[in-house]
Design an enzyme around this catalytic site. Structure first.
Site, PDB file in Angstrom:
ATOM      1  CB  ILE A  49       9.596   1.965  -9.864  1.00  0.00           C
ATOM      2  CG1 ILE A  49       8.252   2.533  -9.384  1.00  0.00           C
ATOM      3  CG2 ILE A  49      10.329   1.240  -8.752  1.00  0.00           C
ATOM      4  CD1 ILE A  49       7.188   1.477  -9.169  1.00  0.00           C
ATOM      5  CG  ASP A  50       6.409   6.175 -11.266  1.00  0.00           C
ATOM      6  OD1 ASP A  50       6.239   4.957 -11.103  1.00  0.00           O
ATOM      7  OD2 ASP A  50       5.678   7.037 -10.745  1.00  0.00           O
ATOM      8  NE  ARG A  68       7.421   1.572  -3.974  1.00  0.00           N
ATOM      9  CZ  ARG A  68       6.489   2.345  -3.391  1.00  0.00           C
ATOM     10  NH1 ARG A  68       5.711   3.093  -4.154  1.00  0.00           N
ATOM     11  NH2 ARG A  68       6.359   2.383  -2.100  1.00  0.00           N
TER      12      ARG A  68
HETATM   13  O1  F6P Z   1       6.507   7.122  -7.151  1.00  0.00           O
HETATM   14  C1  F6P Z   1       6.577   5.761  -7.283  1.00  0.00           C
HETATM   15  C2  F6P Z   1       5.231   5.126  -6.993  1.00  0.00           C
HETATM   16  O2  F6P Z   1       5.433   3.731  -6.945  1.00  0.00           O
HETATM   17  C3  F6P Z   1       4.135   5.497  -8.007  1.00  0.00           C
HETATM   18  O3  F6P Z   1       4.206   4.710  -9.171  1.00  0.00           O
HETATM   19  C4  F6P Z   1       2.902   5.254  -7.187  1.00  0.00           C
HETATM   20  O4  F6P Z   1       1.823   6.059  -7.622  1.00  0.00           O
HETATM   21  C5  F6P Z   1       3.302   5.667  -5.821  1.00  0.00           C
HETATM   22  O5  F6P Z   1       4.700   5.531  -5.753  1.00  0.00           O
HETATM   23  C6  F6P Z   1       2.664   4.827  -4.733  1.00  0.00           C
HETATM   24  O6  F6P Z   1       3.034   5.333  -3.512  1.00  0.00           O
HETATM   25  P1  F6P Z   1       2.779   4.675  -2.102  1.00  0.00           P
HETATM   26  O7  F6P Z   1       3.838   3.638  -1.899  1.00  0.00           O
HETATM   27  O8  F6P Z   1       2.894   5.789  -1.146  1.00  0.00           O
HETATM   28  O9  F6P Z   1       1.436   4.015  -2.159  1.00  0.00           O
END
Ligand code: F6P
Length: 342
Positions: free
Chosen positions: A126-127, A275
């Site tokens: 998503i980034d 997400r």
């Molecule tokens: O890499 C995508 C992402 O959504 C980042 O924007 C965010 O820092 C990270 O994943 C969060 O990860 P997790 O779902 O492990 O908390």
């Protein structure tokens, strides 16, 4: 007949199921056998997989998340794990392994492929911070959600004459914050690429009040560093790939803004809402095209490559180009957002 395996690694992302479905349909059209490993690299290390056929991917196109599950397992964290990947590929007589993921999953895929394993990459995050592709799937959905949230927050900001700070995902790159900030008319946009002091930020807010605007929406990336302060993290320990687990900068900033300006300030963390849920049409189409092209790359034996969106075309690029460096927000794009701070 070829045998191919796939996995989805890292954070889940809208459009993953579209890729899985695209791979299965394209592979079945070739008469190939397809398996999907569960929970990213973890499934490969444990040789835990499911058979995938047209029935198993029926109706998954509009579904968020991944039917295979995911994890942030790093096959290079423990000695000997990378060799287990080779063993699993051999044990299942796989001609190719398609790794669907972001910087970490594809970073591991690149190393494994340099060690002679037949791997193809599909760029997900998503980034939108992966190099060598115009877009990753998942970004468009996250951007749409973040924009809608900014629109919704604005009504409260206006009604209560408040500063509303909205924390948006983006670990190293501020794409979602930047573009949702532009699309949602944020009054200040703060991204990981550009550090700023609280005084500078408050300066913009004071200026806005002085011209008669009695509320403000501040869009801030979770990876934004307040100049002069330590990066705010949600946990002390990093994840398996050594990344800080972020979260909390919005709240920290809201407190500092209120203290400095006296304006009533609140913060909201969008978090994993960005997400979740159904992918946009753009992400469904991009995911589908990536999946189908990945099978084409297997057919052509283009291992060590990743599918990529280049303009309107889906092309093959070396994994090395995608994982070397992240695609961060360029200065001119940030300048565009800044036009609206005053
Ligand atoms: O890499 C995508 C992402 O959504 C980042 O924007 C965010 O820092 C990270 O994943 C969060 O990860 P997790 O779902 O492990 O908390």
């Amino acid at each position: 007949m070829k045998r191919i395996g796939m996995l989805t690694g890292g954070g889940d992302c809208p459009g993953l199921n579209a890729v899985i479905r695209g791979i299965v349909y394209a592979a079945k059209a070739e008469g190939w056998h397809v398996i999907g490993f569960k929970r990213g690299w973890k499934g490969i290390l444990q040789n835990h997989f499911v058979e995938l056929d047209l029935k198993s991917v029926a109706d998954i196109l509009p579904r968020g998340g991944t039917i295979l599950g995911t994890s942030r397992t790093n096959p290079y964290k423990n000695d000997g794990d990378a060799e287990k990947v080779r063993e699993t590929i051999k044990k299942n007589k796989l001609d190719a392994l398609i790794a669907i993921g972001g910087e970490d999953t594809l970073g591991a895929a690149h190393k494994l492929s340099k060690n002679g394993m037949p791997i193809i990459g599909v760029p997900k995050t998503i980034d939108n911070d992966l190099n060598a592709t115009d877009y990753t799937f998942g970004y468009d959905t996250a951007l749409s959600i973040a924009t809608e949230c900014l629109d919704r927050i604005r009504t409260t900001a206006e009604s209560h004459e408040r500063v509303m700070v909205v924390e948006i995902m983006g670990r190293h790159a501020g794409w979602i914050t930047l573009e949702s900030g532009i699309a949602g008319g944020a009054d200040v946009v703060l991204i990981p690429e550009v550090s700023m002091t609280v005084s500078e930020i408050c300066g913009y807010l004071v200026q806005q009040r002085a011209r008669g605007k009695n509320f403000s929406v501040v869009a801030v990336s979770e990876g934004f560093a307040i100049k002069g302060e330590e990066l705010v993290t949600a946990k002390k320990e990093p994840d398996a790939f050594g990344h800080a687990i972020l979260g909390g900068v919005g709240d920290r900033l809201a407190k500092l803004i209120e203290k400095k300006t006296g304006y009533e300030t609140r913060s909201t963390v969008l978090g994993h809402i960005q997400r979740g849920g159904s992918p946009t049409a753009f992400d469904r189409v991009l995911g589908t095209r990536f999946g189908v092209k990945a099978v084409q790359l297997v057919k052509e034996g283009l291992f060590g490559h990743m599918v990529s969106l280049c303009g309107r075309d889906i092309v093959a690029v070396p994994l090395a180009e995608a994982v070397g460096e992240l695609k961060t927000v360029p200065a001119d794009m940030y300048d565009l957002a800044k036009t609206f701070f005053s």
